[in-house]
Design a protein around this motif. Structure first.
Motif, PDB file in Angstrom:
ATOM      1  N   THR A 277       5.322   3.614   1.885  1.00 16.59           N
ATOM      2  CA  THR A 277       4.861   2.299   1.430  1.00 16.59           C
ATOM      3  C   THR A 277       4.943   1.295   2.572  1.00 16.59           C
ATOM      4  N   ILE A 278       3.861   0.554   2.751  1.00 17.72           N
ATOM      5  CA  ILE A 278       3.871  -0.609   3.641  1.00 17.72           C
ATOM      6  C   ILE A 278       3.874  -1.835   2.749  1.00 17.72           C
ATOM      7  N   GLY A 279       4.911  -2.652   2.834  1.00 17.03           N
ATOM      8  CA  GLY A 279       5.039  -3.815   1.954  1.00 17.03           C
ATOM      9  C   GLY A 279       5.854  -3.476   0.733  1.00 17.03           C
ATOM     10  N   GLU A 280       5.440  -3.983  -0.418  1.00 19.19           N
ATOM     11  CA  GLU A 280       6.193  -3.824  -1.661  1.00 19.19           C
ATOM     12  C   GLU A 280       5.699  -2.628  -2.465  1.00 19.19           C
ATOM     13  N   LEU A 281       6.642  -1.867  -2.995  1.00 12.86           N
ATOM     14  CA  LEU A 281       6.306  -0.705  -3.823  1.00 12.86           C
ATOM     15  C   LEU A 281       6.132  -1.145  -5.269  1.00 12.86           C
ATOM     16  N   TRP A 282       4.892  -1.132  -5.742  1.00 14.02           N
ATOM     17  CA  TRP A 282       4.576  -1.389  -7.138  1.00 14.02           C
ATOM     18  C   TRP A 282       4.083  -0.085  -7.747  1.00 14.02           C
ATOM     19  N   VAL A 283       4.745   0.358  -8.808  1.00 10.38           N
ATOM     20  CA  VAL A 283       4.414   1.634  -9.436  1.00 10.38           C
ATOM     21  C   VAL A 283       3.680   1.361 -10.743  1.00 10.38           C
ATOM     22  N   PRO A 284       2.419   1.777 -10.861  1.00  3.45           N
ATOM     23  CA  PRO A 284       1.659   1.507 -12.096  1.00  3.45           C
ATOM     24  C   PRO A 284       2.161   2.350 -13.259  1.00  3.45           C
ATOM     25  N   LYS A 285       1.956   1.854 -14.466  1.00  2.00           N
ATOM     26  CA  LYS A 285       2.295   2.624 -15.657  1.00  2.00           C
ATOM     27  C   LYS A 285       1.473   3.913 -15.695  1.00  2.00           C
ATOM     28  N   ASP A 286       2.097   4.966 -16.209  1.00  2.00           N
ATOM     29  CA  ASP A 286       1.429   6.268 -16.313  1.00  2.00           C
ATOM     30  C   ASP A 286       0.844   6.698 -14.975  1.00  2.00           C
ATOM     31  N   TRP A 287       1.575   6.416 -13.889  1.00  2.00           N
ATOM     32  CA  TRP A 287       1.110   6.739 -12.544  1.00  2.00           C
ATOM     33  C   TRP A 287       0.791   8.232 -12.403  1.00  2.00           C
ATOM     34  N   GLN A 288       1.507   9.081 -13.171  1.00  2.00           N
ATOM     35  CA  GLN A 288       1.330  10.520 -13.039  1.00  2.00           C
ATOM     36  C   GLN A 288      -0.030  10.989 -13.546  1.00  2.00           C
ATOM     37  N   LYS A 289      -0.775  10.100 -14.201  1.00  2.00           N
ATOM     38  CA  LYS A 289      -2.101  10.446 -14.715  1.00  2.00           C
ATOM     39  C   LYS A 289      -3.220   9.820 -13.882  1.00  2.00           C
ATOM     40  N   LEU A 290      -2.832   9.174 -12.749  1.00  2.00           N
ATOM     41  CA  LEU A 290      -3.816   8.419 -11.969  1.00  2.00           C
ATOM     42  C   LEU A 290      -4.170   9.083 -10.648  1.00  2.00           C
TER      43      LEU A 290
ATOM     44  N   LEU B  51       0.856  -1.178   0.000  1.00  2.00           N
ATOM     45  CA  LEU B  51       0.000   0.000   0.000  1.00  2.00           C
ATOM     46  C   LEU B  51       0.894   1.231   0.000  1.00  2.00           C
ATOM     47  N   THR B  52       0.775   2.040  -1.041  1.00  2.00           N
ATOM     48  CA  THR B  52       1.575   3.259  -1.175  1.00  2.00           C
ATOM     49  C   THR B  52       0.653   4.466  -1.206  1.00  2.00           C
TER      50      THR B  52
END
Length: 374
Positions: free
Chosen positions: A348-361, A261-262
């Motif tokens: 972040t708690i746990g693993e940091l997963w960064v989605p594609k095009d995160w800057q638009k989300l 969770l980030t």
């Protein structure tokens, strides 16, 4: 070597008080930085438990690209372009020559040295490695593979690798390489990895909060909340919906469920506010560098970034923790795209997963994307 276009990322190094790198390397890095065109400063510092690790590095490449608007039979146009390219390449050629001379000189006093070169026609291969120990009884390991050598557990190491490959655009060869200089300080508190404390993200955020609040007064500067979440059983990949992915395979206390969770804040500076974005960036950098050097008891990775590269997700601060699934890890990162300059302050708690095009989300939960409304 023929025409060489080099983009070098090197340290304009602000050293911690007890850092004592080899001055020949420092002089080389300062000289390369002064050459100007095609040379970019970069530096990182990490608290590793066995000591404070400092790294200056450079990316090097050759590109013999000719613009598509110059016809192949236009000898005048090609000659003019090649002449301009030669002028641009001059600092780069001087840089490579300086690296070669410095390594040759330092090899005389190194604890171990490896200098390999192969030149034939337009093909060049250079592989250099130097190591220095602080004391005679320092433990060290030397590893050799395919005309390359690597050193571990030395106090200081210098490397330079360069190789040409066939160009698609001319009879000359393109090339790529890397310069790297790593050195260690003892942790001033004498702490081991187990004794180091997690990075205090909450305290650090309090320090940078006034700077970020001030940034929002700039014309067109906006902020958005971040919520990236993946639960147990959800799977994704960099080739799928992710830009990047951290995966922890072991956990000392319990099975790692690979959840994460980030949350945090995303700041956007429009491109016409480049001066403001860089000013805020440099203020944050000064705070970050002062903070990590004032807290050698904490786990961290600090990166000095003097220039934004389009599409590069770069870390200014990565605050580490021991128990990844329970404690909050902190990150301060930057990014540049067609919309402008981005700063991200996240925990972040746990693993940091960064989605594609995160800057638009606005949010991303188990692959479900909610777009920002601008």
């Amino acid at each position: 070597m023929k025409k060489i276009l080099v983009t070098i990322t090197l340290a304009a190094i602000c050293l911690a008080a007890n850092a004592q790198p080899n001055q020949k390397f420092v002089e080389l890095e300062n000289y390369l930085n002064e050459l100007g065109h095609g040379i970019q400063a970069s530096y990182s510092q990490r608290n590793q438990g066995e000591g404070i690790e400092h790294e200056a590095y450079s990316s090097i490449w050759i590109r013999h690209y000719r613009p598509h608007f110059i016809a192949l039979d236009d000898t005048v146009g090609l000659h003019a372009y090649d002449s301009i390219q030669a002028i641009r390449n001059k600092p780069s050629i001087m840089a490579v020559d300086s690296i070669r001379r410095t390594f040759s000189e330092l090899a005389k006093t190194a604890s171990e040295s490896y200098l390999y070169e192969y030149h034939r026609g337009k093909k060049d291969t250079i592989k250099y490695s130097l190591s220095f120990v602080k004391e005679e009884n320092d433990s060290s390991i030397t590893m050799k593979h395919n005309n390359s050598i690597a050193f571990r557990y030395f106090r200081e190491v210098g490397r330079f690798n360069f190789m040409n490959h066939e160009s698609k655009y001319s009879d000359d060869n393109d090339g790529s390489g890397r310069y790297q200089h790593i050195y260690f300080d003892d942790n001033p508190l004498g702490l081991s990895w187990e004794q180091l404390k997690p990075f205090d993200g909450e305290e650090f955020q309090r320090l940078i909060e006034p700077v970020l609040k001030g940034a929002l007064k700039g014309k067109g500067v906006k902020s958005y909340p971040i919520h990236w979440q993946h639960d147990e059983g959800y799977k994704d990949s960099i080739g799928g919906g992710l830009q990047s992915k951290t995966t922890w395979y072991t956990d000392r206390d319990e099975e790692n469920k690979h959840t994460g969770l980030t949350t945090g804040t995303h700041y956007v500076f429009p491109k016409e506010q480049e001066a403001l974005a860089l000013s805020i960036h440099h203020q944050l950098d000064s705070i970050a560098f002062a903070y990590v050097n004032a807290h050698p008891e904490q786990l961290y990775t600090y990166g000095k970034i003097d220039r934004y590269y389009p599409g590069v997700w770069a870390g200014m601060i990565s605050g580490s923790v021991h128990k990844r699934t329970k404690e909050k890890a902190y990150d301060l990162k930057c990014f540049l795209d067609e919309d402008g300059f981005h700063l991200v302050s996240i925990t972040t708690i746990g693993e940091l997963w960064v989605p594609k095009d995160w800057q638009k989300l606005k949010s991303w939960v188990n692959g479900k994307r909610v777009e920002l409304k601008k």
